[in-house]
Design a protein around this motif. Structure first.
Motif, mmCIF file in Angstrom:
data_model
loop_
_atom_site.group_PDB
_atom_site.id
_atom_site.type_symbol
_atom_site.label_atom_id
_atom_site.label_comp_id
_atom_site.label_asym_id
_atom_site.label_seq_id
_atom_site.Cartn_x
_atom_site.Cartn_y
_atom_site.Cartn_z
ATOM 1 N N GLU A 86 0.829 -1.207 0.000
ATOM 2 C CA GLU A 86 0.000 0.000 0.000
ATOM 3 C C GLU A 86 0.861 1.253 0.000
ATOM 4 O O GLU A 86 0.558 2.241 -0.694
ATOM 5 C CB GLU A 86 -0.924 0.000 1.215
ATOM 6 C CG GLU A 86 -2.072 -0.984 1.171
ATOM 7 C CD GLU A 86 -2.998 -0.803 2.367
ATOM 8 O OE1 GLU A 86 -3.653 0.254 2.459
ATOM 9 O OE2 GLU A 86 -3.039 -1.717 3.221
ATOM 10 N N LEU A 87 1.928 1.234 0.780
ATOM 11 C CA LEU A 87 2.827 2.383 0.823
ATOM 12 C C LEU A 87 3.480 2.622 -0.543
ATOM 13 O O LEU A 87 3.565 3.761 -1.011
ATOM 14 C CB LEU A 87 3.905 2.172 1.886
ATOM 15 C CG LEU A 87 3.486 2.399 3.338
ATOM 16 C CD1 LEU A 87 4.542 1.857 4.293
ATOM 17 C CD2 LEU A 87 3.247 3.887 3.597
ATOM 18 N N THR A 88 3.945 1.551 -1.154
ATOM 19 C CA THR A 88 4.600 1.682 -2.447
ATOM 20 C C THR A 88 3.648 2.244 -3.503
ATOM 21 O O THR A 88 4.053 3.011 -4.379
ATOM 22 C CB THR A 88 5.137 0.315 -2.905
ATOM 23 O OG1 THR A 88 6.071 -0.160 -1.935
ATOM 24 C CG2 THR A 88 5.831 0.417 -4.250
ATOM 25 N N ARG A 89 2.380 1.868 -3.399
ATOM 26 C CA ARG A 89 1.401 2.299 -4.390
ATOM 27 C C ARG A 89 0.644 3.549 -3.975
ATOM 28 O O ARG A 89 -0.227 4.028 -4.728
ATOM 29 C CB ARG A 89 0.412 1.162 -4.640
ATOM 30 C CG ARG A 89 1.067 -0.080 -5.240
ATOM 31 C CD ARG A 89 0.087 -1.238 -5.322
ATOM 32 N NE ARG A 89 0.727 -2.424 -5.910
ATOM 33 C CZ ARG A 89 0.136 -3.616 -5.998
ATOM 34 N NH1 ARG A 89 -1.091 -3.787 -5.531
ATOM 35 N NH2 ARG A 89 0.779 -4.629 -6.545
ATOM 36 N N ALA A 90 0.942 4.091 -2.809
ATOM 37 C CA ALA A 90 0.231 5.278 -2.319
ATOM 38 C C ALA A 90 0.380 6.427 -3.308
ATOM 39 O O ALA A 90 1.479 6.736 -3.776
ATOM 40 C CB ALA A 90 0.767 5.680 -0.953
ATOM 41 N N SER A 91 -0.736 7.073 -3.617
ATOM 42 C CA SER A 91 -0.718 8.139 -4.623
ATOM 43 C C SER A 91 -0.171 9.447 -4.087
ATOM 44 O O SER A 91 0.231 10.320 -4.859
ATOM 45 C CB SER A 91 -2.134 8.358 -5.166
ATOM 46 O OG SER A 91 -3.021 8.715 -4.110
ATOM 47 N N GLY A 92 -0.200 9.617 -2.755
ATOM 48 C CA GLY A 92 0.297 10.845 -2.169
ATOM 49 C C GLY A 92 0.133 10.836 -0.671
ATOM 50 O O GLY A 92 -0.241 9.820 -0.068
ATOM 51 N N VAL A 93 0.384 11.990 -0.055
ATOM 52 C CA VAL A 93 0.315 12.087 1.401
ATOM 53 C C VAL A 93 -1.089 11.803 1.914
ATOM 54 O O VAL A 93 -1.262 11.253 3.000
ATOM 55 C CB VAL A 93 0.783 13.489 1.847
ATOM 56 C CG1 VAL A 93 0.619 13.658 3.355
ATOM 57 C CG2 VAL A 93 2.238 13.715 1.456
ATOM 58 N N ASP A 94 -2.103 12.139 1.121
ATOM 59 C CA ASP A 94 -3.484 11.914 1.556
ATOM 60 C C ASP A 94 -3.806 10.426 1.726
ATOM 61 O O ASP A 94 -4.814 10.090 2.376
ATOM 62 C CB ASP A 94 -4.459 12.521 0.538
ATOM 63 C CG ASP A 94 -4.425 14.044 0.554
ATOM 64 O OD1 ASP A 94 -3.928 14.596 1.552
ATOM 65 O OD2 ASP A 94 -4.870 14.667 -0.430
ATOM 66 N N SER A 95 -2.991 9.543 1.175
ATOM 67 C CA SER A 95 -3.227 8.101 1.304
ATOM 68 C C SER A 95 -2.669 7.538 2.605
ATOM 69 O O SER A 95 -2.927 6.375 2.935
ATOM 70 C CB SER A 95 -2.582 7.363 0.122
ATOM 71 O OG SER A 95 -3.060 7.835 -1.113
ATOM 72 N N LEU A 96 -1.911 8.334 3.345
ATOM 73 C CA LEU A 96 -1.199 7.819 4.514
ATOM 74 C C LEU A 96 -2.049 7.581 5.761
ATOM 75 O O LEU A 96 -1.719 6.677 6.543
ATOM 76 C CB LEU A 96 -0.027 8.746 4.867
ATOM 77 C CG LEU A 96 1.092 8.836 3.819
ATOM 78 C CD1 LEU A 96 2.195 9.762 4.318
ATOM 79 C CD2 LEU A 96 1.652 7.468 3.487
ATOM 80 N N PRO A 97 -3.126 8.349 6.039
ATOM 81 C CA PRO A 97 -3.865 8.128 7.290
ATOM 82 C C PRO A 97 -4.387 6.714 7.472
ATOM 83 O O PRO A 97 -4.255 6.135 8.565
ATOM 84 C CB PRO A 97 -5.018 9.144 7.195
ATOM 85 C CG PRO A 97 -4.477 10.237 6.352
ATOM 86 C CD PRO A 97 -3.613 9.560 5.335
ATOM 87 N N SER A 98 -4.980 6.119 6.440
ATOM 88 C CA SER A 98 -5.501 4.758 6.577
ATOM 89 C C SER A 98 -4.372 3.754 6.771
ATOM 90 O O SER A 98 -4.512 2.777 7.521
ATOM 91 C CB SER A 98 -6.328 4.395 5.341
ATOM 92 O OG SER A 98 -5.526 4.438 4.168
ATOM 93 N N ILE A 99 -3.248 3.997 6.119
ATOM 94 C CA ILE A 99 -2.096 3.101 6.274
ATOM 95 C C ILE A 99 -1.540 3.214 7.694
ATOM 96 O O ILE A 99 -1.151 2.216 8.306
ATOM 97 C CB ILE A 99 -1.011 3.446 5.231
ATOM 98 C CG1 ILE A 99 -1.540 3.207 3.815
ATOM 99 C CG2 ILE A 99 0.255 2.632 5.485
ATOM 100 C CD1 ILE A 99 -0.589 3.612 2.719
ATOM 101 N N GLU A 100 -1.545 4.442 8.215
ATOM 102 C CA GLU A 100 -1.087 4.642 9.598
ATOM 103 C C GLU A 100 -1.959 3.865 10.574
ATOM 104 O O GLU A 100 -1.463 3.259 11.533
ATOM 105 C CB GLU A 100 -1.098 6.126 9.933
ATOM 106 C CG GLU A 100 -0.608 6.437 11.343
ATOM 107 C CD GLU A 100 -0.731 7.911 11.684
ATOM 108 O OE1 GLU A 100 -0.872 8.221 12.886
ATOM 109 O OE2 GLU A 100 -0.701 8.742 10.752
ATOM 110 N N ASP A 101 -3.264 3.875 10.345
ATOM 111 C CA ASP A 101 -4.173 3.138 11.224
ATOM 112 C C ASP A 101 -3.876 1.637 11.191
ATOM 113 O O ASP A 101 -3.879 0.967 12.234
ATOM 114 C CB ASP A 101 -5.626 3.380 10.792
ATOM 115 C CG ASP A 101 -6.078 4.815 11.061
ATOM 116 O OD1 ASP A 101 -5.443 5.478 11.899
ATOM 117 O OD2 ASP A 101 -7.048 5.260 10.413
#
Length: 485
Positions: free
Chosen positions: A292-307
């Motif tokens: 998910e991190l590798t494919r994250a489109s930007g900073v806005d994708s990080l909150p769900s990954i952080e959870d």
């Protein structure tokens, strides 16, 4: 007057020679006797006694070769020593003495040694040479030797990729090892239906001694994904625990990842479902998060990954440290997006370090590219903007044209561009030292009380205590080459 003395000493010399010959003969006789006893213990399924006897054979045979290196039985003693070493699973030491088997006359010892030589050559990774040894025994007089040689010949064919030649030989062979080799050969030849049918038959036999995991690994090495049926059937068995299921599915995903990420991802999801609280399940979940991190489109994708990382770091006993490290990195990257806004003191430095963290620790290239781009847009006059352009271009090839224009038109006087051109750059060292000092101060403040930051690993040849800069550790030194600008 001396002649009689010489005559008187002649019988003594003869006695010494005769005694030496007797001692040598007895040594060889005892060596052979011990070897026969060891082989008998093997045939009668007395492994501990056999191993003890083979150990004595090594000592006796070595004594003969050392004391009588030029005798007519020296080669025989050396070969027997090699045979004993091979029986004790010491093939690397056995290869040299077994290599003298060509000096022996035809017979059982020569056949046993030739068979042992081939087995040790296979273990050493030289299946082609091993097959030459086995081929010489295909018509041996002894039935046991002949059958073993044919099986090993088929095995060597399979290892060297001659699957279709190995299959008919293995169909005629007997024993569980032959069935395993046949399954490997069918799988390697791409005869999937036959391999699946044999898999079903082997599983139905209920043989608890079969090394299923070794078979899975061997099949997967030949053909990634080739062990799918076997893994699925094993997972369906009642005896398979959640931990075993998850481990097999996770390992299969790891093997598939370099060649088929879609199938690998499916395996990781299955591993999580099969054993969420097992090591295999947790590692599969962590791998999915990294994806998910590798494919994250930007900073806005990080909150769900952080959870997701927060949950895994709290409950994943096997991977909590790694998950916690990633979670902390995500928090730092997200925090820098606010503290790096235009007008905030040293905001450009915060953004630059966060971009490097996203690129190197999170392996999130789009997130890193977004942050590098922000530096250029929001901090165009920052001395680190040209360095951000260079780093961003390497992450996003679509930025190449505009990046080159910026470097030429806006940042041509930057010390970073001078270094890139291979020129002397006034101010380059000062910029790097400032970035290093800022990163060190932030790291010290972020570390728990009393805990010192962990030093970056030394490079080969670098002296202990050498000063390291963030650009050296995280970005890599700016290459001293002529850029294509």
């Amino acid at each position: 007057m001396r002649l009689p003395g010489v005559v008187r000493r002649a019988p003594a010399i003869a006695v010494i020679v005769l005694f030496a010959g007797c001692a040598y003969y007895n040594g060889m006789y005892n060596t052979n006797k011990l070897a026969h006893s060891a082989q008998k213990a093997e045939r009668e399924n007395r492994p501990f006694e056999a191993n003890n006897l083979w150990g004595q054979v090594i000592t006796r045979a070595e004594s003969v070769t050392v004391r009588h290196p030029r005798s007519k039985y020296a080669a025989q003693a050396s070969v027997i020593r090699g045979l004993a070493l091979s029986r004790l699973s010491q093939c690397p030491q056995a290869l040299e003495p077994l290599g003298q088997v060509a000096l022996l006359p035809p017979g059982r010892l020569a056949d046993d040694a030739m068979l042992a030589l081939g087995r040790c050559q296979i273990e050493a990774g030289d299946a082609a040479s091993a097959d030459l040894a086995f081929s010489r025994l295909l018509n041996a007089k002894d039935l046991v030797i002949r059958e073993q040689a044919r099986f090993q010949h088929a095995r060597a064919l399979r290892i060297t990729g001659h699957y279709d030649q190995a299959i008919p030989l293995l169909r005629d062979a007997s024993g569980p090892r032959a069935a395993d080799e046949l399954l490997l050969s069918l799988s390697g030849a791409g005869r999937v239906r036959e391999a699946d049918s044999l898999t079903e038959a082997l599983l139905a036999s209920g043989d608890s001694t079969r090394m299923w995991d070794s078979l899975i690994v061997a099949i997967s090495r030949q053909r990634p994904g080739g062990a799918k049926t076997l893994i699925d059937r094993l997972s369906a068995q009642r005896a398979a625990t959640p931990a075993i299921k998850a481990r097999r599915l996770y390992d299969e995903g790891v093997r598939l990842w370099p060649v088929d990420t879609t199938r690998a991802t499916a395996r990781f999801h299955q591993a999580v479902e099969a054993g969420a609280n097992t090591e295999g399940g947790e590692r599969a979940r962590l791998h999915l998060i990294r994806t998910e991190l590798t494919r994250a489109s930007g900073v806005d994708s990080l909150p769900s990954i952080e959870d997701s990382l927060k949950i895994l770091s709290a409950h994943g006993e096997m991977v909590n440290a790694e998950a916690a490290q990633l979670e902390a990195a995500v928090i730092r990257v997200r925090g820098a997006t606010d503290s790096g806004a235009a007008g905030i003191p040293q905001g450009d430095l915060r953004l630059f370090l966060a971009a490097e963290l996203a690129r190197d620790t999170l392996a999130a290239p789009r997130v890193a590219g977004e942050l590098f781009h922000r530096i250029v847009v929001e901090w165009p006059d920052s001395p680190y903007a040209p360095k951000a352009v260079i780093a961003g271009e390497r992450l996003d090839s679509t930025w190449s044209d505009s990046a080159r224009s910026l470097l030429v038109e806006r940042y041509s006087a930057s010390p970073y561009l001078a270094v890139l051109r291979g020129e002397e750059a006034d101010g380059y060292r000062a910029l790097e030292d400032s970035l290093f000092a800022f990163a060190t101060a932030r790291h010290m403040n972020a570390a728990p009380l009393g805990e010192r930051p962990r030093a970056a690993p030394r490079r080969a040849g670098e002296p202990v205590g050498a000063r390291r800069r963030p650009s050296d550790v995280d970005s890599g030194d700016v290459p001293r080459r002529q850029p294509e600008l």
